[in-house]
Write an enzyme that holds these catalytic residues in place. Structure first.
Site, PDB file in Angstrom:
ATOM      1  N   MET A  62      49.177  28.449  56.022  1.00 18.60           N
ATOM      2  CA  MET A  62      49.468  28.384  54.484  1.00 18.60           C
ATOM      3  C   MET A  62      49.772  27.079  54.137  1.00 18.60           C
ATOM      4  SD  MET A  62      48.564  31.199  54.027  1.00 18.60           S
ATOM      5  CE  MET A  62      48.673  32.121  52.389  1.00 18.60           C
TER       6      MET A  62
ATOM      7  N   HIS B 193      40.340  34.070  54.994  1.00 19.56           N
ATOM      8  CA  HIS B 193      40.784  34.245  53.710  1.00 19.56           C
ATOM      9  C   HIS B 193      40.686  35.546  53.536  1.00 19.56           C
ATOM     10  CE1 HIS B 193      42.607  33.364  49.831  1.00 19.56           C
ATOM     11  NE2 HIS B 193      41.595  33.949  49.131  1.00 19.56           N
TER      12      HIS B 193
HETATM   13  C1  GAR Z   1      46.041  36.777  56.518  1.00 25.46           C
HETATM   14  O1  GAR Z   1      45.694  37.917  55.638  1.00 25.46           O
HETATM   15  C2  GAR Z   1      45.074  35.565  56.079  1.00 25.46           C
HETATM   16  O2  GAR Z   1      43.669  36.107  55.886  1.00 25.46           O
HETATM   17  C3  GAR Z   1      45.931  34.939  55.094  1.00 25.46           C
HETATM   18  O3  GAR Z   1      47.213  35.030  55.699  1.00 25.46           O
HETATM   19  C4  GAR Z   1      47.303  36.212  56.436  1.00 25.46           C
HETATM   20  C5  GAR Z   1      48.079  35.808  57.489  1.00 25.46           C
HETATM   21  O4  GAR Z   1      48.456  37.083  58.391  1.00 25.46           O
HETATM   22  N1  GAR Z   1      45.276  33.600  54.922  1.00 25.46           N
HETATM   23  C6  GAR Z   1      45.534  33.133  53.304  1.00 25.46           C
HETATM   24  O5  GAR Z   1      45.817  33.872  52.555  1.00 25.46           O
HETATM   25  C7  GAR Z   1      44.866  31.763  53.451  1.00 25.46           C
HETATM   26  N2  GAR Z   1      44.676  31.323  52.032  1.00 25.46           N
HETATM   27  P1  GAR Z   1      48.822  37.119  59.937  1.00 25.46           P
HETATM   28  O6  GAR Z   1      49.875  36.071  60.002  1.00 25.46           O
HETATM   29  O7  GAR Z   1      49.319  38.458  60.219  1.00 25.46           O
HETATM   30  O8  GAR Z   1      47.638  36.547  60.821  1.00 25.46           O
END
Ligand code: GAR
Length: 201
Positions: free
Chosen positions: A92, A111
């Protein structure tokens, strides 16, 4: 077939990291995770990596450094693992070219929205709200290459629509999106590994 080496970068829960770990352990993905890197020590994904025996590094940005300096140091850490692909699985922090240019065509971002929609944070929540406002009828998930500093923007490797239903709570939609992204991320990494092998053959 040689296994592709991956470095996975995370900032949080790591459920997508877990999906990659599970696929590798089930021999459904010809890859090896060389390291998991987090920008914060609070990320639960670090625990998942430890449980799977994967080396972890926490690289937090110091107040006295600018983004370029931080990203250059981050790139140096990632380079030591010589990854075929760098996977941003819930990473992030926006990356600058001082990181990106070190791994041309090798950074893959996930994403939880369709191309061109809801870039940045809280994408699922914003999609759910947009549905309540009758602005969208569905959302989705995408996996794309990261060529530059555009946020959640770049050549799309795969995308999938996720339905939204009138009775959905935000939690219902989050579950459905996460389920979709766990599958799409693993599938897309697999496809990209095979394609790269073919191109290099
Ligand atoms: C996921 O939903 C991913 O797509 C998102 O963060 C989350 C992480 O979940 N990424 C973004 O929003 C990028 N802009 P996780 O830590 O459980 O894998």
């Amino acid at each position: 077939m040689k296994k592709a080496s991956l470095v996975v970068m995370i900032s949080g829960n790591g459920s997508n990291l877990q999906a990659i770990i599970d696929a590798i352990q089930a021999k459904n993905l010809p890859a090896e995770i060389k390291a998991v890197i987090s920008n914060t020590r609070e990320a639960y994904g670090l625990e998942r990596a430890k449980q799977a025996g994967i080396p972890t590094t926490i690289k937090a940005k110091r107040k006295d450094q600018d983004r370029e300096q931080y990203d250059a140091e981050l790139a140096d850490i990632v380079k030591t693992h010589q990854p075929d692909f760098v996977i941003l699985a819930g990473w992030m922090r926006i990356l600058t070219m001082s990181f990106i240019s070190a791994f041309p065509n090798r950074i893959i971002n996930l994403h939880p929205a369709l191309p061109g929609t809801f870039p940045g944070v809280h994408a699922i929540e914003r999609a759910w709200q947009a549905y309540q406002n009758k602005e969208i009828s569905h959302t989705g998930v995408m996996v794309h290459l990261v060529p530059d500093e555009g946020v959640d923007l770049g050549p799309v490797l795969a995308q999938k629509v996720v339905d939204i239903y009138p009775k959905d709570t935000l939690e219902d939609l989050e579950k459905r999106v996460h389920h979709c992204e766990h599958e799409l991320l693993v599938e897309t990494i697999h496809k990209t590994i095979l394609q790269t092998e073919e191109n290099n053959a």
